[in-house]
Structure formats: structure tokens, C-alpha cells
Motif scaffolding. Structure first.
Motif, mmCIF file in Angstrom:
data_model
loop_
_atom_site.group_PDB
_atom_site.id
_atom_site.type_symbol
_atom_site.label_atom_id
_atom_site.label_comp_id
_atom_site.label_asym_id
_atom_site.label_seq_id
_atom_site.Cartn_x
_atom_site.Cartn_y
_atom_site.Cartn_z
ATOM 1 N N GLU A 5 51.443 37.583 28.064
ATOM 2 C CA GLU A 5 50.634 37.180 29.199
ATOM 3 C C GLU A 5 50.655 38.238 30.276
ATOM 4 O OE1 GLU A 5 51.020 33.496 31.806
ATOM 5 O OE2 GLU A 5 51.021 32.786 29.748
ATOM 6 N N LYS A 6 51.792 38.800 30.470
ATOM 7 C CA LYS A 6 51.910 39.855 31.476
ATOM 8 C C LYS A 6 51.061 41.043 31.060
ATOM 9 C CE LYS A 6 55.207 42.644 33.852
ATOM 10 N NZ LYS A 6 56.456 43.208 33.958
ATOM 11 N N ILE A 7 51.133 41.419 29.817
ATOM 12 C CA ILE A 7 50.350 42.552 29.311
ATOM 13 C C ILE A 7 48.870 42.199 29.392
ATOM 14 C CG2 ILE A 7 49.808 43.874 27.233
ATOM 15 C CD1 ILE A 7 52.769 43.667 26.490
ATOM 16 N N THR A 8 48.545 40.963 29.021
ATOM 17 C CA THR A 8 47.151 40.537 29.073
ATOM 18 C C THR A 8 46.660 40.561 30.510
ATOM 19 O OG1 THR A 8 47.540 39.084 27.177
ATOM 20 C CG2 THR A 8 45.562 38.666 28.440
ATOM 21 N N ASN A 9 47.466 40.098 31.418
ATOM 22 C CA ASN A 9 47.088 40.093 32.839
ATOM 23 C C ASN A 9 46.927 41.526 33.355
ATOM 24 O OD1 ASN A 9 46.970 37.348 33.064
ATOM 25 N ND2 ASN A 9 49.049 37.119 33.816
ATOM 26 N N GLU A 10 47.795 42.399 32.924
ATOM 27 C CA GLU A 10 47.681 43.807 33.341
ATOM 28 C C GLU A 10 46.412 44.407 32.768
ATOM 29 O OE1 GLU A 10 51.162 46.069 32.293
ATOM 30 O OE2 GLU A 10 52.420 44.876 33.619
ATOM 31 N N ILE A 11 46.123 44.105 31.499
ATOM 32 C CA ILE A 11 44.896 44.624 30.869
ATOM 33 C C ILE A 11 43.688 44.076 31.608
ATOM 34 C CG2 ILE A 11 43.469 44.549 28.787
ATOM 35 C CD1 ILE A 11 46.092 44.690 27.154
ATOM 36 N N LEU A 12 43.724 42.781 31.911
ATOM 37 C CA LEU A 12 42.611 42.171 32.656
ATOM 38 C C LEU A 12 42.478 42.804 34.041
ATOM 39 C CD1 LEU A 12 42.854 38.359 31.819
ATOM 40 C CD2 LEU A 12 41.023 39.922 31.217
ATOM 41 N N ALA A 13 43.600 43.014 34.702
ATOM 42 C CA ALA A 13 43.574 43.611 36.046
ATOM 43 C C ALA A 13 43.046 45.028 35.965
ATOM 44 C CB ALA A 13 44.965 43.587 36.673
ATOM 45 N N ASP A 14 43.509 45.772 34.962
ATOM 46 C CA ASP A 14 43.007 47.135 34.783
ATOM 47 C C ASP A 14 41.516 47.112 34.456
ATOM 48 O OD1 ASP A 14 45.476 48.236 35.290
ATOM 49 O OD2 ASP A 14 45.993 48.569 33.154
ATOM 50 N N GLY A 15 41.133 46.149 33.616
ATOM 51 C CA GLY A 15 39.709 46.006 33.255
ATOM 52 C C GLY A 15 38.866 45.662 34.470
ATOM 53 N N GLU A 16 39.372 44.780 35.304
ATOM 54 C CA GLU A 16 38.632 44.399 36.515
ATOM 55 C C GLU A 16 38.512 45.587 37.459
ATOM 56 O OE1 GLU A 16 40.441 40.961 38.266
ATOM 57 O OE2 GLU A 16 39.801 39.662 36.628
ATOM 58 N N LYS A 17 39.634 46.344 37.572
ATOM 59 C CA LYS A 17 39.597 47.540 38.425
ATOM 60 C C LYS A 17 38.589 48.535 37.877
ATOM 61 C CE LYS A 17 44.351 47.483 40.108
ATOM 62 N NZ LYS A 17 45.626 48.175 40.056
ATOM 63 N N GLU A 18 38.671 48.709 36.550
ATOM 64 C CA GLU A 18 37.753 49.666 35.908
ATOM 65 C C GLU A 18 36.304 49.192 36.062
ATOM 66 O OE1 GLU A 18 36.527 53.120 34.071
ATOM 67 O OE2 GLU A 18 38.465 52.621 34.925
ATOM 68 N N ALA A 19 36.083 47.897 35.879
ATOM 69 C CA ALA A 19 34.744 47.330 36.029
ATOM 70 C C ALA A 19 34.276 47.486 37.466
ATOM 71 C CB ALA A 19 34.718 45.862 35.603
ATOM 72 N N ALA A 20 35.179 47.229 38.416
ATOM 73 C CA ALA A 20 34.844 47.370 39.839
ATOM 74 C C ALA A 20 34.509 48.822 40.142
ATOM 75 C CB ALA A 20 35.989 46.869 40.715
ATOM 76 N N ARG A 21 35.292 49.773 39.555
ATOM 77 C CA ARG A 21 35.020 51.201 39.780
ATOM 78 C C ARG A 21 33.680 51.581 39.166
ATOM 79 N NH1 ARG A 21 34.927 55.557 37.134
ATOM 80 N NH2 ARG A 21 35.863 54.734 35.248
#
Length: 197
Positions: A5-21
């Protein structure tokens, strides 16, 4: 599972950051493209407006020139009509002159027409009826001085005024219509200078 879950949350957070960028970069690129296109459109619009203004200015000048030309032609036509009217009235005035003045003018016309031979002078019916002895005597005297003779026909001819002088087969047309037509340019210049210069 907490690790996944932590890894998934980090991937999601990174994905959201990347999507936002990516969205931010796309918005910036879209804003830059829109700004560039607005600048291009402004340049195009300004260039088109300048071309249109030049064309309009050229058309205005052309129309102004045409209007000036029409005005000049209208004035010229009016002047020509005035001159023609003056010449016609001058001829009518001469025709309607009293007998003494009229035949004095005809003597002046006759002086340049005489030849050293026998001639016959023809006039219209009106002039035949009012011809003066003074005119006849002066005409015969001028003809004699030129080495010829002149007689007067009782047969009227169809002219407005003036005369036709006949020497055998040669006719010298000194009707007022012919005299005014022959001297039209000269008379037009005189009237033009008198009235318009």
C-alpha cells in the motif's frame, strides 16, 4: 500489505505529480501557442489593415481624380455651350440688324470675295426685299475696282443671310452660316478670351 500500500501510494503520488507536471507543461505549451498565434494573428491583421488602407487610399485618390476630371469636363461643356450660344446670338443679331448696318457688314464680306470678272450676287428673299441702293452702288464700285462687274439676281436662294457670289461655275458661299462655320475656331477663341480669361 502495508508495504504494498505504501508503494502503491507512492506510485500514485508520483503519478499524480507527474500528471500534474504534464498538465502544467501542456497548459504552459498551450498558453505559449495561443500567445504566439495571437501575435501571428495581430501581425497578419495589421498587415491586412495596412494593405486595405493603402488600397482604400489609392481608390480615394482615383475617385477624387475622376471627380475632378468630371468637374473639368462639365465646366468645359458649359463654356462650350455658352460660346456656341454667344456665336449663334451674334449671327442672329447681325441677321436682324437694320438694313444700313446689315448691308455695311455685307460690304466688308464682299470686299475679300471679288474677282476681275463678271459676277452675280444671290441673296435670300428677305434681303432681296430690303437691299439698299447704297449697298448695290458700293458693291458695283468695289467690283469695278477689282477689274470686274457685279449684278444682282432677283431669284432668292435658301440661306439664312449673307450672300452667294457666282462667277460662272464657281460659287463663293458667303452665307452667314458658312462664314460663321469657316471662322468658328477664330470666333470661339475671341469669345473665350472675352468671357473666360
Amino acid at each position: 500489505m502495508a508495504g504494498i500500500e505504501k508503494i502503491t501510494n507512492e506510485i500514485l503520488a508520483d503519478g499524480e505529480k507527474e500528471a500534474a507536471r504534464i498538465i502544467s507543461d501542456a497548459e504552459k505549451a498551450a498558453e505559449k501557442a495561443r500567445s504566439d498565434k495571437e501575435k501571428d494573428c495581430k501581425v497578419f491583421s495589421d498587415t491586412a489593415n495596412e494593405r486595405l488602407e493603402r488600397k482604400l487610399s489609392a481608390e480615394r485618390k482615383k475617385i477624387q481624380s475622376q471627380c475632378e476630371q468630371i468637374e473639368k469636363l462639365t465646366i468645359l461643356k458649359a463654356k462650350q455651350e455658352i460660346i456656341e450660344g454667344v456665336l449663334e446670338k451674334s449671327k442672329e443679331r447681325l441677321i436682324n440688324e437694320d438694313a444700313e448696318g446689315y448691308f455695311a457688314a455685307l460690304i466688308k464680306l464682299l470686299e475679300g470675295q471679288l474677282r476681275p470678272e463678271a459676277g452675280v450676287l444671290f441673296m435670300n428673299a428677305r434681303d432681296n426685299a430690303r437691299v439698299t441702293n447704297t449697298f448695290k452702288n458700293e458693291a458695283m464700285g468695289l467690283a469695278g475696282a477689282a477689274g470686274g462687274t457685279i449684278s444682282f439676281s432677283d431669284s432668292p436662294i435658301n440661306i439664312d443671310g449673307g450672300f452667294v457670289l457666282k462667277y460662272g461655275n464657281i460659287e463663293i458661299n458667303s452665307s452667314l452660316d458658312a462664314v460663321f462655320d469657316e471662322r468658328k475656331d477664330e470666333l470661339t477663341d475671341i469669345v473665350n478670351k472675352t468671357l473666360f480669361v
